[in-house]
Write a protein that holds these residues in place. Sequence first.
Motif, PDB file in Angstrom:
ATOM      1  N   GLU A 159      74.309  23.523 -18.352  1.00  0.00           N
ATOM      2  CA  GLU A 159      75.329  23.167 -17.363  1.00  0.00           C
ATOM      3  C   GLU A 159      76.562  22.565 -18.029  1.00  0.00           C
ATOM      4  O   GLU A 159      77.699  22.878 -17.645  1.00  0.00           O
TER       5      GLU A 159
ATOM      6  N   ASP B 119      72.960  30.710 -10.556  1.00  0.00           N
ATOM      7  CA  ASP B 119      73.493  31.058  -9.245  1.00  0.00           C
ATOM      8  C   ASP B 119      74.510  30.035  -8.759  1.00  0.00           C
ATOM      9  O   ASP B 119      75.492  30.384  -8.082  1.00  0.00           O
ATOM     10  N   ARG B 120      74.282  28.781  -9.119  1.00  0.00           N
ATOM     11  CA  ARG B 120      75.201  27.728  -8.688  1.00  0.00           C
ATOM     12  C   ARG B 120      76.602  27.960  -9.245  1.00  0.00           C
ATOM     13  O   ARG B 120      77.601  27.614  -8.620  1.00  0.00           O
ATOM     14  N   TYR B 121      76.674  28.577 -10.427  1.00  0.00           N
ATOM     15  CA  TYR B 121      77.966  28.775 -11.076  1.00  0.00           C
ATOM     16  C   TYR B 121      78.386  30.245 -11.139  1.00  0.00           C
ATOM     17  O   TYR B 121      79.391  30.577 -11.758  1.00  0.00           O
ATOM     18  N   GLY B 122      77.621  31.121 -10.528  1.00  0.00           N
ATOM     19  CA  GLY B 122      77.977  32.530 -10.514  1.00  0.00           C
ATOM     20  C   GLY B 122      77.820  33.232 -11.850  1.00  0.00           C
ATOM     21  O   GLY B 122      78.551  34.180 -12.149  1.00  0.00           O
TER      22      GLY B 122
ATOM     23  N   GLU C  29      64.166  28.008 -12.784  1.00  0.00           N
ATOM     24  CA  GLU C  29      65.108  26.885 -12.865  1.00  0.00           C
ATOM     25  C   GLU C  29      66.457  27.342 -13.423  1.00  0.00           C
ATOM     26  O   GLU C  29      67.521  26.934 -12.935  1.00  0.00           O
TER      27      GLU C  29
ATOM     28  N   ARG D 276      67.617  30.384 -13.265  1.00  0.00           N
ATOM     29  CA  ARG D 276      68.221  31.247 -12.243  1.00  0.00           C
ATOM     30  C   ARG D 276      68.969  30.413 -11.199  1.00  0.00           C
ATOM     31  O   ARG D 276      70.086  30.761 -10.790  1.00  0.00           O
ATOM     32  N   THR D 277      68.341  29.335 -10.757  1.00  0.00           N
ATOM     33  CA  THR D 277      68.971  28.471  -9.766  1.00  0.00           C
ATOM     34  C   THR D 277      70.278  27.898 -10.295  1.00  0.00           C
ATOM     35  O   THR D 277      71.293  27.867  -9.584  1.00  0.00           O
ATOM     36  N   LEU D 278      70.267  27.472 -11.558  1.00  0.00           N
ATOM     37  CA  LEU D 278      71.480  26.939 -12.174  1.00  0.00           C
ATOM     38  C   LEU D 278      72.542  28.028 -12.311  1.00  0.00           C
ATOM     39  O   LEU D 278      73.723  27.805 -11.990  1.00  0.00           O
TER      40      LEU D 278
END
Length: 350
Positions: free
Chosen positions: A122, A166-169, A160, A162-164
């Motif tokens: 991140e 997706d949050r940032y495209g 985990e 993948r979720t991150l």
Amino acid sequence: MSEIRKVDLRSDTVTLPTPAMRQAMFEAELGDDVYGEDPTINRLEMLAAERMGKEAGLFVASGTMANLVSLLAHCQRGDEIILGRVAHIFLFEAGSSAAVGGIHPHIIPNQPDGTLKLIDIETAIRAADNEHYPQSRLICLENTHNRCGGAVLSPAYMREVRTLADRYGLAIHLDGARVFNAAVALAVAPSDLVQDVDSVSFCLSKGLAAPVGSLVCGSSKFINRARRQRKMLGGGMRQGGVLAAAGIVALETMVDRLAEDHANARRLAEGLARLPGIVLDPAQVSTNIVIFQMAPGAPEPGALVKGLAKRGIKLSPTSGRGLRAVTHLGIEAEDVDFALAAAQDFLQAG
């Protein structure tokens, strides 16, 4: 004079095709793959996509080409990828993503288990509205992780990331050169390990023992882009079904036996850990790669490589005082014991 026994532990790339593979290559139905008319390649690509739970697949010459066409299909020139500092893509692919694609690598630390910390990923993601930065486009993971001793990334960790992402495209590419080893070690389907990535590459010519080739799998749109990149790199193989035939045999018959390689790697690790001058925790060996260190005051890694070569054993230095041994088709338990006896003989003689 008796012939010295040969035990090659440098890599699982030294495997030779099985008789069934050679026969399949001889009998392969062929056509022109660039026209989409090689039925054997088409079958291999469909089989690979099915095993990965993806829409489509693409047959390429090597793991390096598989990763490169994937990165080129995901990224434009000047885009940035986030990956580990001991990732195969970063260390061992001749800087191809930068040299060919103008893609900027942003490296962050790999953890001993091959993962990238979520906070590190991140933190590495650039602000999309800042004109001074390259555009963060892609997260690259590796499973199993070569330089982390064949470590396995779990489906939970992949979710985990993948979720991150997706949050940032961002998209995710998995260098799954040995993903079947990971699946066997975790007793899950390969598709479970790659369901959260946008693209995955895997090798046929390592533990699966085919002579040549890798696959890229993803959505149909992604594979269409990757196919164009393969053409640009000179990767259209025309009557390549003669190679793809061995890959089909590999996928259909060679996956389950990877467990034997894992058992032999543990046998090797446990034996090496008992030898003086070798630093190794066998509990860290989960697949077919054994990485160990020579302790301070013990012989230099190069000396051990040369000493074992004289005794018929081949293995590879890594970095610093490290060495790597890889088990594979053709290495049996008695070969492991022979290698351990040779290592003990060298260390005691030194």
